[in-house]
Write an enzyme that holds these catalytic residues in place. Structure first.
Site, PDB file in Angstrom:
ATOM      1  N   LYS A   1       0.411  -0.968  -0.128  1.00 20.48           N
ATOM      2  CA  LYS A   1      -0.034  -0.060  -0.275  1.00 20.48           C
ATOM      3  C   LYS A   1       1.093   0.724   0.210  1.00 20.48           C
ATOM      4  CE  LYS A   1      -3.834  -2.167   1.774  1.00 20.48           C
ATOM      5  NZ  LYS A   1      -4.552  -2.413   3.099  1.00 20.48           N
TER       6      LYS A   1
ATOM      7  N   GLN B   1      -5.162  -1.069   9.809  1.00 20.89           N
ATOM      8  CA  GLN B   1      -5.119  -2.632   9.689  1.00 20.89           C
ATOM      9  C   GLN B   1      -5.634  -3.279   9.942  1.00 20.89           C
ATOM     10  OE1 GLN B   1      -3.303  -3.379   5.942  1.00 20.89           O
ATOM     11  NE2 GLN B   1      -4.378  -5.511   6.403  1.00 20.89           N
TER      12      GLN B   1
ATOM     13  N   ASP C   1     -11.027   2.979   4.210  1.00 20.08           N
ATOM     14  CA  ASP C   1     -11.319   1.886   3.653  1.00 20.08           C
ATOM     15  C   ASP C   1     -13.244   1.592   3.808  1.00 20.08           C
ATOM     16  OD1 ASP C   1      -9.731  -0.129   3.969  1.00 20.08           O
ATOM     17  OD2 ASP C   1      -9.690  -0.354   5.911  1.00 20.08           O
TER      18      ASP C   1
END
Ligand code: NDP
Length: 299
Positions: free
Chosen positions: A53, A97, A120
């Protein structure tokens, strides 16, 4: 006739190009989009994701802020960091995460992120906005699937869509997106009766189950578009002792003989997920600054 293979790797590259072009436009106005990623603990798979990422974020011209915290970091410390990032004008996207260590409440962390920076799309406000058909931040994996479906079909309106799997990160938001695009949507799960017959009615079949090669060609309507979200590691003795290989939730060999189009694993949905994270970050940055959103990168 063999199905068209939907090349997620190539598609993701075009998404990244669009993101980079929009980033360049923002930079010309003195704004550099920034993505902050929080990783708590040392899970090797998560470390690989976070590294990828960060690398791709920099490649499209955005700023990347990595916050690697030890596994024993307290929930309060994580929440305090999120509060600082929420207030930081250089940060337009924040993601923590998952999974987080057991002593940290995942929902608390997810809902602490400012909804407009929630790239997200897991914050309860964004979930509610999506469920009610309003503008929201959309979870990356279903957004990637939607982009590929829109590319293949000039209109999704009226098509029968079956989503196998009802998780909060894939199945449910996928179904909400397809409904928003006027598909007739059915969500199947582990208790669904005669799932095979149900799937055979689908013009669009999305598999997000986590069971290697569960969906075979017999489940697929001739000509259907099959999107395989699954990523499963299975033993591959033919490659040598102890070797593994990746397969999806769909049995590619039999399904591709029936489907009209299909995503492979690897090289299908997977590469689209990070590309959509970058897309969400540039969208968030544009919205936060009251500027026009990038075209073709949102739901
Ligand atoms: P979850 O385990 O959270 O959800 C799986 C879903 O599948 C559940 O709703 C479950 O039903 C359903 N299910 C399980 N067994 C069956 C069965 N035999 N028949 C019908 N339905 C069944 O998984 P995720 O949604 O997080 O992930 C799904 C897959 O996608 C995994 O392989 C994961 O690795 C992959 N993935 C890939 C991503 C990418 O970037 N390509 C991103 C995210 C996930 P029930 O609710 O009844 O238990």
């Amino acid at each position: 006739m063999a199905a068209e293979i939907i090349d997620g790797k190539a598609f993701a590259a075009t998404v990244r190009e669009k993101v980079a072009a929009h980033v360049a436009q923002l930079k010309a106005q003195g704004i550099t989009p920034g993505l902050a990623v929080i990783l708590v603990g040392e899970d090797p798979a998560s470390e690989v994701y976070v590294r990828n990422k960060g690398k791709q974020t920099l490649e499209v011209g955005m700023n990347s802020f990595e916050h690697k915290l030890p596994a024993d970091t307290s929930e309060a410390e994580v929440l305090a960091l999120i509060e600082r990032l929420n207030a930081d004008p250089a940060v337009h996207g924040i993601l923590c995460q998952l999974p987080v260590p057991d002593h940290i409440d995942e929902a608390k962390v997810t809902n602490a992120i400012a909804p407009e920076k929630d790239v997200d799309g897991f914050h309860i406000s964004n979930v509610g906005l999506l469920a009610t058909g309003q503008k929201s931040m959309v979870p990356c994996t279903p957004l990637g699937c939607l982009m590929m479906l829109r590319e293949r079909h000039s209109s999704l309106s009226g098509l029968n869509a079956v989503v196998v799997g009802r998780s909060n990160i894939v199945g449910k938001p996928m179904a909400a997106l397809l409904l928003k695009d006027s598909c007739t949507v059915t969500i199947a799960h582990s208790r669904t009766r005669d799932i095979e017959a149900l799937c055979r009615q689908a013009d669009i079949l999305v598999a997000a189950v986590g069971r290697p090669e569960m969906i075979t060609g017999e489940w697929v309507k001739p000509g259907a578009t099959v999107i395989d979200v699954g990523i499963n590691r299975i033993p591959a003795p033919e490659r040598g002792e102890g070797k593994m290989r990746l397969v999806g939730d769909v049995d590619f060999a039999s399904a591709s003989a029936v489907a009209g189009a299909i995503t492979p694993v690897p090289g299908g949905v997977g590469p689209m997920t990070i590309a959509c994270l970058l897309a969400n970050t540039v969208t968030a940055c544009s919205r936060i600054n009251g500027l026009e959103e990038p075209e073709g990168l949102t739901a």
